[in-house]
Design a protein around this motif. Structure first.
Motif, short mmCIF file in Angstrom:
data_model
loop_
_atom_site.label_atom_id
_atom_site.label_comp_id
_atom_site.label_asym_id
_atom_site.label_seq_id
_atom_site.Cartn_x
_atom_site.Cartn_y
_atom_site.Cartn_z
N SER A 33 0.86 -1.18 0.00
CA SER A 33 0.00 0.00 0.00
C SER A 33 0.90 1.23 0.00
CB SER A 33 -0.87 -0.03 1.27
OG SER A 33 -1.18 1.27 1.71
N THR A 34 0.62 2.17 -0.88
CA THR A 34 1.44 3.39 -0.90
C THR A 34 1.25 4.19 0.40
OG1 THR A 34 -0.28 4.57 -2.11
CG2 THR A 34 1.53 3.63 -3.41
N ASN A 35 0.03 4.13 0.97
CA ASN A 35 -0.17 4.83 2.26
C ASN A 35 0.70 4.19 3.33
OD1 ASN A 35 -2.16 6.55 1.22
ND2 ASN A 35 -3.43 6.36 3.05
N GLN A 58 -0.77 -2.26 -6.30
CA GLN A 58 -0.80 -2.47 -4.85
C GLN A 58 -1.38 -3.86 -4.57
OE1 GLN A 58 -1.59 1.57 -2.50
NE2 GLN A 58 -3.31 1.06 -3.76
N ARG A 62 -5.30 0.02 0.73
CA ARG A 62 -6.23 0.25 1.84
C ARG A 62 -7.36 1.19 1.42
NH1 ARG A 62 -2.36 2.43 6.64
NH2 ARG A 62 -0.96 0.64 6.83
N SER A 64 -11.18 3.04 2.85
CA SER A 64 -11.71 3.54 4.12
C SER A 64 -12.46 2.42 4.84
CB SER A 64 -12.61 4.76 3.89
OG SER A 64 -13.49 4.50 2.84
N TRP A 69 -8.66 -1.83 -1.27
CA TRP A 69 -8.81 -1.01 -2.47
C TRP A 69 -8.23 -1.80 -3.64
CZ3 TRP A 69 -11.63 3.06 -3.74
CH2 TRP A 69 -11.36 3.72 -4.95
N TRP A 78 -2.48 5.05 -8.15
CA TRP A 78 -2.47 4.58 -6.75
C TRP A 78 -1.38 5.40 -6.09
CZ3 TRP A 78 -6.56 2.61 -8.37
CH2 TRP A 78 -6.65 1.63 -9.35
N MET A 79 -1.75 6.45 -5.38
CA MET A 79 -0.74 7.42 -4.97
C MET A 79 -0.94 7.95 -3.55
SD MET A 79 -2.07 10.65 -7.28
CE MET A 79 -1.52 11.98 -6.19
N SER A 80 0.17 8.32 -2.93
CA SER A 80 0.14 8.91 -1.58
C SER A 80 1.13 10.07 -1.55
CB SER A 80 0.55 7.88 -0.52
OG SER A 80 -0.32 6.78 -0.55
N ASP A 117 -15.17 10.66 -1.51
CA ASP A 117 -15.19 9.95 -2.78
C ASP A 117 -15.38 10.93 -3.93
OD1 ASP A 117 -15.14 7.59 -1.38
OD2 ASP A 117 -17.29 7.21 -1.59
N LYS A 124 -18.61 5.57 -8.46
CA LYS A 124 -17.38 6.03 -7.81
C LYS A 124 -16.17 5.75 -8.70
CE LYS A 124 -14.73 5.02 -3.60
NZ LYS A 124 -14.86 4.74 -2.16
N GLY A 127 -11.31 7.33 -4.56
CA GLY A 127 -11.50 7.46 -3.12
C GLY A 127 -10.25 8.04 -2.49
N VAL A 128 -10.46 8.70 -1.35
CA VAL A 128 -9.38 9.35 -0.63
C VAL A 128 -9.24 8.72 0.75
CG1 VAL A 128 -8.61 11.55 0.38
CG2 VAL A 128 -9.85 11.55 -1.80
N LEU A 146 -4.73 8.64 -2.49
CA LEU A 146 -5.78 8.79 -3.51
C LEU A 146 -5.69 7.62 -4.48
CD1 LEU A 146 -7.95 10.62 -4.93
CD2 LEU A 146 -6.05 11.67 -6.16
C1 BTN Z 1 -11.80 4.64 -0.20
O1 BTN Z 1 -12.11 3.58 0.36
O2 BTN Z 1 -12.63 5.24 -0.90
C2 BTN Z 1 -10.40 5.17 -0.08
C3 BTN Z 1 -9.48 4.52 -1.07
C4 BTN Z 1 -8.06 5.02 -1.05
C5 BTN Z 1 -7.17 4.20 -1.96
C6 BTN Z 1 -5.81 4.79 -2.15
S1 BTN Z 1 -4.90 3.97 -3.41
C7 BTN Z 1 -3.45 4.78 -2.93
C8 BTN Z 1 -3.45 4.90 -1.43
N1 BTN Z 1 -2.81 3.74 -0.82
C9 BTN Z 1 -3.68 2.97 -0.18
O3 BTN Z 1 -3.41 1.90 0.38
N2 BTN Z 1 -4.91 3.53 -0.22
C10 BTN Z 1 -4.89 4.79 -0.93
#
Ligand code: BTN
Length: 258
Positions: A33-35, A58, A62, A64, A69, A78-80, A117, A124, A127-128, A146
């Motif tokens: 996950s980039t986050n 990824q 992840r 929300s 995701w 797929w970015m942070s 979102d 959709k 997502g953020v 994001l």
């Molecule tokens: C949602 O559930 O709407 C939020 C989704 C967020 C996904 C992004 S993809 C890049 C970043 N890394 C992750 O693991 N999640 C976010």
């Protein structure tokens, strides 16, 4: 394929940085996950303001509320983004509004679905997920995650009904480096804007006046989004009478009804 992700890395690197955003590009061919990666870098004291983690794929993206995701190889942004100073608030509105502007510039009917979102029509597209890294009570930094579905043509059954992609909406693949550049430029513009994110969302988010079907526990009802208060809490009118103010999406499940 190595060539595939290396070509993407080069295309993204060629448009960065945008202002202070994307000063360092950490491009991950495959990452959980980039986050998670950006938070780990913050925790280790290696992060710098404006770092951008972008993944080709990824394996444990992840979403929300603890959801996964879906992040297949090469099919989305797929970015942070890392910030060492507090981001504009409410932080989820920041990339969401910037993305709405960037998608509208590409001719898509994009709007914000409160709180984090982005929809095209009723589906959709993005997502953020904003997360912070703390040492004790002291924040070390923020990660603005994001996920934007770009070329996904079919989704897993659990998200199929509500998800869409740039390709499905427009019939074409975007110039993804140009889209990233526009997105970061709009984030820069919003951060510098004397109007608050709440004011911008009120004016151009495409949220107010829209109708949503809501599930909350065993309850089912329909609302119209009426206003946002100064903190970004959503004021809704229920079709069955009464006004509510929602602080977070919590246990709510919102689906566009128009
Ligand atoms: C949602 O559930 O709407 C939020 C989704 C967020 C996904 C992004 S993809 C890049 C970043 N890394 C992750 O693991 N999640 C976010």
């Amino acid at each position: 394929m190595t060539g595939d992700h290396e070509a993407r890395r080069r295309a993204f690197a060629a448009v960065l940085p945008r202002g202070g955003l994307g000063r360092r590009l950490h491009f991950h061919p495959t990452v959980d996950s980039t986050n998670a990666r950006a938070l780990a870098e913050l925790d280790a004291g290696r992060a710098e303001d404006g770092d951008l983690h972008l993944a080709h794929e990824q394996t444990a993206g992840r979403g929300s509320r603890g959801r996964r995701w879906h992040s297949p190889p090469g099919a989305g942004l797929w970015m942070s983004l890392v910030r060492l100073a507090p981001p504009p608030t409410p932080a989820a509105f920041w990339p969401a509004l910037a993305l709405v502007r960037a998608l509208r510039a590409e001719g898509l009917d994009a709007r914000v679905k409160w709180p984090n979102d982005v929809l095209v029509g009723a589906r959709k597209i993005a997502g953020v997920l904003v997360e912070a890294c703390y040492r004790g009570a002291v924040p070390q930094g923020w990660v603005i995650g994001l996920g934007v579905d770009l070329t996904i043509a079919s989704f897993p059954p659990e998200v199929e009904v509500e998800a869409t992609s740039f390709l499905l909406e427009s019939g074409r693949a975007p110039d993804e480096a140009a889209l990233l550049a526009r997105l970061l430029d709009e984030m820069g513009a919003l951060a510098a804007d004397p109007h608050s994110l709440v004011e911008v969302l009120r004016a151009e988010g495409g949220l107010l006046g829209r109708r949503f079907n809501v599930r909350r526990g065993g309850e089912r009802f329909t609302v119209v989004a009426r206003d946002l208060d100064a903190e970004g809490h959503l004021v809704v009118d229920r079709d069955d009478g009464g006004r509510e103010t929602w602080i977070s999406s919590g246990e709510l499940d919102l689906r566009p009804a128009d």
